[in-house]
Design a protein around this motif. Structure first.
Motif, PDB file in Angstrom:
ATOM      1  N   GLN A 101       0.839  -1.197   0.000  1.00  0.00           N
ATOM      2  CA  GLN A 101       0.000   0.000   0.000  1.00  0.00           C
ATOM      3  C   GLN A 101       0.878   1.252   0.000  1.00  0.00           C
ATOM      4  N   SER A 102       0.399   2.302  -0.610  1.00  0.00           N
ATOM      5  CA  SER A 102       1.081   3.603  -0.484  1.00  0.00           C
ATOM      6  C   SER A 102       0.953   4.078   0.951  1.00  0.00           C
ATOM      7  N   ARG A 105       0.856  12.608 -10.120  1.00  0.00           N
ATOM      8  CA  ARG A 105      -0.243  11.643 -10.270  1.00  0.00           C
ATOM      9  C   ARG A 105      -1.079  11.945 -11.515  1.00  0.00           C
ATOM     10  N   SER A 163       9.257   9.474   0.557  1.00  0.00           N
ATOM     11  CA  SER A 163       8.187   8.477   0.639  1.00  0.00           C
ATOM     12  C   SER A 163       6.944   8.908  -0.132  1.00  0.00           C
ATOM     13  N   THR A 164       6.773  10.211  -0.345  1.00  0.00           N
ATOM     14  CA  THR A 164       5.662  10.685  -1.164  1.00  0.00           C
ATOM     15  C   THR A 164       5.777  10.123  -2.580  1.00  0.00           C
ATOM     16  N   GLY A 198       5.414   6.369  -2.664  1.00  0.00           N
ATOM     17  CA  GLY A 198       3.990   6.037  -2.590  1.00  0.00           C
ATOM     18  C   GLY A 198       3.326   6.115  -3.958  1.00  0.00           C
ATOM     19  N   ILE A 199       3.697   7.119  -4.749  1.00  0.00           N
ATOM     20  CA  ILE A 199       3.145   7.242  -6.105  1.00  0.00           C
ATOM     21  C   ILE A 199       3.601   6.060  -6.965  1.00  0.00           C
ATOM     22  N   ILE A 259       4.323   3.090  -5.900  1.00  0.00           N
ATOM     23  CA  ILE A 259       3.560   1.911  -5.465  1.00  0.00           C
ATOM     24  C   ILE A 259       2.195   1.894  -6.162  1.00  0.00           C
ATOM     25  N   GLY A 260       1.579   3.054  -6.241  1.00  0.00           N
ATOM     26  CA  GLY A 260       0.290   3.146  -6.939  1.00  0.00           C
ATOM     27  C   GLY A 260       0.411   2.724  -8.397  1.00  0.00           C
TER      28      GLY A 260
END
Ligand SMILES: Nc1ncnc2c1ncn2[C@@H]1O[C@H](COP(=O)(O)OP(=O)(O)O)[C@@H](O)[C@H]1O
Ligand SMILES: Nc1ncnc2c1ncn2[C@@H]1O[C@H](COP(=O)(O)OP(=O)(O)O)[C@@H](O)[C@H]1O
Lengths: 106, 161, 161, 106
Positions: free
Chosen positions: C123-124, D34, D60-61, D64-65, D67-68
């Protein structure tokens, strides 16, 4: 002599010493600059030139040092000039009125 | 919900408009003045000031910091606080504060320069306040529990987006 | 007369040794986090941290700032204060403070990562505290009238001068 | 699409779209990133590659992208990879464990 902040490179020509400054000339390096210039000011048989092409910053601290050099060279009747001055630094020299005393180099 | 945006203040129904501001505090020592310039550069770039305006501000702010370093604390330890504030997107107000001693007059008469002087008359020093005045749009000095110099610069119309 | 030098504290007969410190306060908005990185870069370079150590600190400090921006103020205006302090020349202590709300636990158990998870499980989000711990030598979180995250980095021996 | 902070350059090859990122990928530009990636993720008949040679910063921002994108491409059974990753960014990818999901590009 070299720190991260201000560095000097000396170029010896016929009757002429050119010091290439690079970096920032501010309060932190003022005494280093004075120390480096002291012996050069005494070389009265040669013209002294500061090349400012790579000088990124100067303020009244540096201009004060230049005034000291101008006066020392004048009292020794020895020539002094600056060259390759950026527009921004030229503006500071004109504003303060030191330009008149920094004969163009060539 | 209202969020201040870097381009200026936002008012909503419930809250008074507040100024955006960034504050930097450094020891009053020569080796920290360039850190003030770096932060000023980063912020003024965000605010879309021109290269030349930023160079002008760098010198003016450094002059105020140099004075705090040299004159305020008489050799004792101390700090300089630099506050950057902007309410409108085109005017940056920078205040340089110390908690030191200042025996000079807060009246900023136009300071003298080397203009019209002979080579024998000119002296090192005393150009700092002059340069602040010449490079900024407005300069104020307030002496009370130390010195606070406020420097204001307006972004030129051509730079507005 | 004693003067603090950038390389560390100086003690004299009359005064207690004090830490050197630099403080930066910015609005808790995404567009100011890079200003924190810029100031960190300028200071850590002065303190002679290596390029890689500086890159590590940039990420860790940004993670702490991102959390203050995202979680602390719940959409209201607020500020982030970043304090950089060093007593010894080879250890930088960075504290990121906000005055917001924090409902999480201050106990920093080792956070989870993507290791050992399947592509369906990952998960993000949730990597910030993990990265702070992985990139710094020591991390502390204190929740009291807001959050204060303290991040400590020691300069590697090879970099000492 | 271009801001001062993060910019994208698209290179279309046979069966492959390479997006060259340059600048900093942080919280300030996360939604911009995004938005830019959304349509690209849907091009399931082409391999999607992010080139990171000129990416100066990620945290981590940005991870996180990524990972999406990894999950979206996986559920669409479409290939995704990153290339030209600097040592520092590689270290962050290895630490967090995302490396396994970023198949090397070639
Ligand atoms: N922050 C300060 N604290 C104490 N005195 C100050 C401060 N700023 C300015 N002054 C006084 O004002 C004078 C003029 O300053 P300035 O024009 O910058 O020239 P300089 O610093 O070269 O003397 C200083 O010499 C000093 O006496
Ligand atoms: N400054 C803060 N203010 C409020 N809550 C915080 C703060 N820092 C961390 N937290 C809480 O800790 C959680 C874990 O943070 P983190 O590991 O960085 O992951 P993420 O921010 O992606 O959720 C956050 O989701 C939040 O609930």
């Amino acid at each position: 002599m070299k720190t991260d902040k201000l560095s000097f490179r000396t170029e010896n020509k016929e009757g002429l010493t050119v010091i290439h400054l690079s970096g920032e000339l501010d309060l932190e390096v003022a005494s280093q600059m004075r120390t480096a210039m002291e012996p050069l000011v005494e070389l009265t048989d040669r013209k002294l030139v500061l090349n400012m092409r790579d000088l990124k910053y100067i303020d009244s601290t540096g201009i004060g040092i230049l005034i000291g050099i101008v006066k020392a060279r004048h009292s020794r009747q020895a020539p002094f000039a600056v060259e390759d001055v950026s527009d921004h630094i030229r503006k500071l020299f004109d504003m303060t009125g030191i330009s008149r005393f920094l004969a163009s180099a060539h | 919900m209202s969020r201040n945006n870097i381009q200026g203040k936002v008012e909503d129904e419930n809250s008074m408009a507040i100024d955006n501001n960034v504050k930097l505090t450094v020891p009053a020592l020569p080796e920290f003045v360039d850190l003030v310039r770096l932060t000023l550069f980063g912020l003024a770039t965000k605010l879309k000031f021109s290269f030349e305006e930023i160079e002008d501000m760098k010198v003016a702010v450094s002059e105020a910091c140099n004075n705090a370093v040299l004159h305020a604390y008489e050799g004792a330890d101390g700090h300089i606080e630099v506050e950057f504030a902007w309410a409108e997107e085109d005017e940056l107000r920078i205040t340089v504060r110390d908690q030191g001693v200042n025996d000079s007059s807060p009246e900023l008469t136009r300071k003298s320069t080397l203009h019209g002087k002979s080579i024998e008359e000119i002296q090192s020093g005393g150009l700092g306040l002059y340069l602040m005045q010449a490079l900024m749009d407005h300069v104020e000095m307030n002496i009370e529990n130390g010195t606070a110099v406020t420097l204001i610069k307006r972004r030129s119309a051509a730079e507005r987006v």
